[in-house]
Design a protein around this motif. Structure first.
Motif, mmCIF file in Angstrom:
data_model
loop_
_atom_site.group_PDB
_atom_site.id
_atom_site.type_symbol
_atom_site.label_atom_id
_atom_site.label_comp_id
_atom_site.label_asym_id
_atom_site.label_seq_id
_atom_site.Cartn_x
_atom_site.Cartn_y
_atom_site.Cartn_z
ATOM 1 N N ALA A 180 0.829 -1.206 0.000
ATOM 2 C CA ALA A 180 0.000 0.000 0.000
ATOM 3 C C ALA A 180 0.865 1.258 0.000
ATOM 4 N N PHE A 181 1.936 1.250 0.762
ATOM 5 C CA PHE A 181 2.838 2.400 0.850
ATOM 6 C C PHE A 181 3.506 2.678 -0.495
ATOM 7 N N HIS A 182 4.004 1.636 -1.131
ATOM 8 C CA HIS A 182 4.708 1.815 -2.398
ATOM 9 C C HIS A 182 3.760 2.316 -3.495
ATOM 10 N N LEU A 183 2.566 1.747 -3.567
ATOM 11 C CA LEU A 183 1.627 2.197 -4.594
ATOM 12 C C LEU A 183 1.176 3.631 -4.322
ATOM 13 N N TRP A 184 1.011 3.968 -3.062
ATOM 14 C CA TRP A 184 0.681 5.349 -2.680
ATOM 15 C C TRP A 184 1.747 6.305 -3.223
ATOM 16 N N LEU A 185 3.012 5.972 -3.024
ATOM 17 C CA LEU A 185 4.091 6.832 -3.508
ATOM 18 C C LEU A 185 4.091 6.913 -5.031
ATOM 19 N N ILE A 186 3.946 5.775 -5.695
ATOM 20 C CA ILE A 186 3.929 5.766 -7.159
ATOM 21 C C ILE A 186 2.846 6.699 -7.691
ATOM 22 N N ASN A 187 1.670 6.625 -7.099
ATOM 23 C CA ASN A 187 0.552 7.454 -7.545
ATOM 24 C C ASN A 187 0.741 8.935 -7.238
ATOM 25 N N ARG A 188 1.751 9.247 -6.457
ATOM 26 C CA ARG A 188 2.060 10.642 -6.159
ATOM 27 C C ARG A 188 3.407 11.068 -6.744
ATOM 28 N N GLY A 189 3.844 10.290 -7.729
ATOM 29 C CA GLY A 189 5.011 10.679 -8.491
ATOM 30 C C GLY A 189 6.334 10.436 -7.807
ATOM 31 N N VAL A 190 6.431 9.370 -7.005
ATOM 32 C CA VAL A 190 7.669 9.057 -6.300
ATOM 33 C C VAL A 190 7.985 7.577 -6.488
ATOM 34 N N LEU A 191 9.210 7.281 -6.897
ATOM 35 C CA LEU A 191 9.678 5.896 -7.004
ATOM 36 C C LEU A 191 10.719 5.634 -5.931
ATOM 37 N N ILE A 192 10.536 4.551 -5.179
ATOM 38 C CA ILE A 192 11.583 4.027 -4.300
ATOM 39 C C ILE A 192 11.812 2.577 -4.702
ATOM 40 N N ALA A 193 12.867 1.954 -4.178
ATOM 41 C CA ALA A 193 13.163 0.572 -4.550
ATOM 42 C C ALA A 193 11.959 -0.317 -4.253
ATOM 43 N N PRO A 194 11.585 -1.214 -5.168
ATOM 44 C CA PRO A 194 10.360 -1.982 -4.995
ATOM 45 C C PRO A 194 10.423 -3.083 -3.957
ATOM 46 N N PHE A 195 11.628 -3.487 -3.547
ATOM 47 C CA PHE A 195 11.747 -4.690 -2.721
ATOM 48 C C PHE A 195 11.554 -4.423 -1.234
ATOM 49 N N HIS A 196 11.881 -3.239 -0.785
ATOM 50 C CA HIS A 196 11.598 -2.831 0.584
ATOM 51 C C HIS A 196 11.496 -1.326 0.569
ATOM 52 N N ASN A 197 11.845 -0.626 1.627
ATOM 53 C CA ASN A 197 11.632 0.819 1.655
ATOM 54 C C ASN A 197 12.934 1.592 1.497
ATOM 55 N N MET A 198 13.806 1.127 0.587
ATOM 56 C CA MET A 198 15.078 1.804 0.363
ATOM 57 C C MET A 198 14.890 3.028 -0.507
ATOM 58 N N MET A 199 15.559 4.125 -0.109
ATOM 59 C CA MET A 199 15.528 5.389 -0.839
ATOM 60 C C MET A 199 16.971 5.844 -1.035
ATOM 61 N N LEU A 200 17.306 6.186 -2.264
ATOM 62 C CA LEU A 200 18.673 6.555 -2.599
ATOM 63 C C LEU A 200 18.686 7.977 -3.136
ATOM 64 N N VAL A 201 19.605 8.789 -2.610
ATOM 65 C CA VAL A 201 19.723 10.189 -3.018
ATOM 66 C C VAL A 201 20.934 10.336 -3.934
ATOM 67 N N SER A 202 20.730 10.948 -5.078
ATOM 68 C CA SER A 202 21.816 11.169 -6.029
ATOM 69 C C SER A 202 22.360 12.586 -5.880
ATOM 70 N N PRO A 203 23.497 12.895 -6.512
ATOM 71 C CA PRO A 203 24.017 14.250 -6.442
ATOM 72 C C PRO A 203 23.138 15.268 -7.154
ATOM 73 N N VAL A 204 22.253 14.789 -8.051
ATOM 74 C CA VAL A 204 21.387 15.706 -8.789
ATOM 75 C C VAL A 204 19.955 15.691 -8.268
ATOM 76 N N THR A 205 19.714 15.025 -7.129
ATOM 77 C CA THR A 205 18.399 15.059 -6.498
ATOM 78 C C THR A 205 18.187 16.430 -5.869
ATOM 79 N N GLU A 206 17.124 17.084 -6.240
ATOM 80 C CA GLU A 206 16.860 18.428 -5.726
ATOM 81 C C GLU A 206 16.195 18.372 -4.360
#
Length: 460
Positions: free
Chosen positions: A411-437
């Motif tokens: 439910a959490f992952h689909l909620w994020l997808i529907n609000r324009g956010v992608l995180i890793a699909p396998f658990h709740n990992m979030m990765l920040v890049s040097p170009v992430t605003e």
């Protein structure tokens, strides 16, 4: 194509099922082309996608990507996403890096590979040695291949049969790592399809952060190598306890056992990875995914002492094939991409931006947790952040498995997808890049807060 209103696991909560059904309907309304393409792909790709894990997202069908730029992805329905998955690490420094694109395009004009080294390879080798502290290197096409090579060489030089891993680890497709603890007993993972040998005979597994278990596992003197991530990252992020890293190094040295660090994910910790940052001194180091900016490539390095032992092992068997390595490994295209990454992209300045962004993210998540009085926690390792549905954060895989609620995560992952956010699909990992605003980080935090509000409303 009919979309199911059920997440991966049937929810026990009727209220959560209602939220899920509403999010499925929202996805279907905003992704008509992805839904149509999914139906077409099912006729030509087994499982509906070129690789089965492309269907592991919480979305009812895979999102079909159109392009990625910087830290954003656009899908075929013109939906724009802030990307905190980044290809599950290969695009950790951002999509479509211009320096890598230019280097790859230039090399393609001159040939992709020759089964011969290029002058570029000398430069790449020097850059790897300077950055990671190990003097001698080899290439592979994936981290799975590199880990397999490291294991084979470890057994060859030590003449010992056993590999020691941590419960809940992940090292790609390496069969030796598909052993877990079930009620304290080593068993092969059910997903190890087609394996005819019992891997528990030659793989020993212990809980992460359990030094007593580690010492006992090394005691028989038959362990060739410990294969480890410095931080557990694929069963939910699990940080090492204070003193664990150094004691692990001491125990392996005392036992005559090699230490192989797989830094495919923890490369996000700093310019030299987690090992350099914390002085871990591995005998062998594996790096995949991001090292060539998404071009399939991996590298593995060794100490001078270990290299001499490898030469001796090779001499014992004489000339001929070792069975280690593949034809595409070390090709000219990969070398060009790695040089561009190591020279222009994976800079100290880039890491500074990544780490500042991840700090902003973790503080934002912790604020959401505090504001909503949630039994959750946010864990950080370099530019990698994990939202864990438990507090305090688990210290080993057995504890983490109890915290991994599949219904809540779906439910959490689909909620994020529907609000324009992608995180890793396998658990709740979030990765920040040097170009992430910063604005993208704030949008992610706001989406998490919105999900927390929705849960609160459902519980009312």
């Amino acid at each position: 194509m009919t979309l199911s209103a059920q997440p991966l696991a049937d929810p026990q909560s009727k209220t959560l099922a209602g939220l899920w059904a509403a999010e499925v309907a929202r996805f279907a309304a905003t992704h008509p082309r992805s839904v149509a393409l999914a139906g077409q792909a099912a006729a030509v790709w087994r499982g509906g996608a070129p690789m089965h894990w492309m269907g592991d997202w919480a979305s009812p069908v895979p999102i079909f990507a159109a392009q990625g730029h910087g830290a954003q992805v656009t899908d075929v329905d013109a939906g724009l996403y802030d990307d905190f998955c980044l290809g599950d690490t290969p695009s950790m420094f951002g999509h479509a890096q211009p320096e890598v694109a230019a280097a790859v395009a230039d090399q393609l004009k001159r040939g992709a590979g020759f089964m011969l080294p290029t002058a570029e390879a000398v430069v790449v080798g020097r850059l790897l040695a300077e950055r990671f502290g190990l003097p001698l290197w080899q290439t592979a096409t994936t981290a799975s291949d590199a880990n397999r090579a490291a294991i084979r060489w470890a057994r060859a030089v030590t003449e010992r049969p056993v590999i020691l891993i941590f419960d809940g680890c992940y090292h790609g497709m390496v069969e030796d790592a598909f052993v877990v603890l079930k009620d304290g007993v080593p068993v092969m993972k059910p997903g190890l399809l087609g394996q005819v040998s019992d891997m528990t005979i030659t793989t020993r597994v212990v809980p992460f952060n359990d030094l007593a278990a580690m010492e006992a596992a090394l005691a028989p003197g038959d362990v060739a190598a410990v294969l480890a991530e410095p931080v557990m990252t694929n069963c939910g992020m699990i940080l090492p306890e204070p003193g664990f890293r150094q004691r692990l190094r001491d125990l392996t040295r005392d036992a005559g056992t090699l230490l192989i660090l797989d830094e495919t994910h923890t490369l996000s910790a700093g310019p030299g990875g987690y090992g350099v940052l914390h002085g871990l001194e591995p005998d062998m180091l594996v790096i995949g995914k991001a090292i060539a900016g998404g071009v399939p490539a991996a590298v593995w390095g060794v100490t001078a002492e270990l290299s001499a032992r490898m030469d001796a092992a090779q001499a014992r068997i004489g000339p001929g094939q070792s069975g280690i390595g593949t034809t595409l490994s070390g090709n000219a295209l990969a070398m060009a991409a790695m040089r561009a990454m190591l020279t222009h992209v994976m800079t100290p300045a880039a890491y500074g931006r990544m780490l500042a962004g991840s700090e902003r993210l973790v503080q934002g998540l912790r604020q959401v947790i505090a504001d909503h009085d949630l039994p959750w926690s946010a864990v950080q390792a370099g530019a990698r952040v994990e939202l864990v549905f438990a507090d305090p954060p688990p210290k080993n895989a057995a504890e983490m498995r109890k915290a991994l609620d599949p219904d809540l995560m779906s439910a959490f992952h689909l909620w994020l997808i529907n609000r324009g956010v992608l995180i890793a699909p396998f658990h709740n990992m979030m990765l920040v890049s040097p170009v992430t605003e910063d604005a993208a980080i704030d949008r992610l935090v706001a989406a998490v807060a919105g999900f927390a509000d929705a849960l609160k409303d459902l519980a009312a």
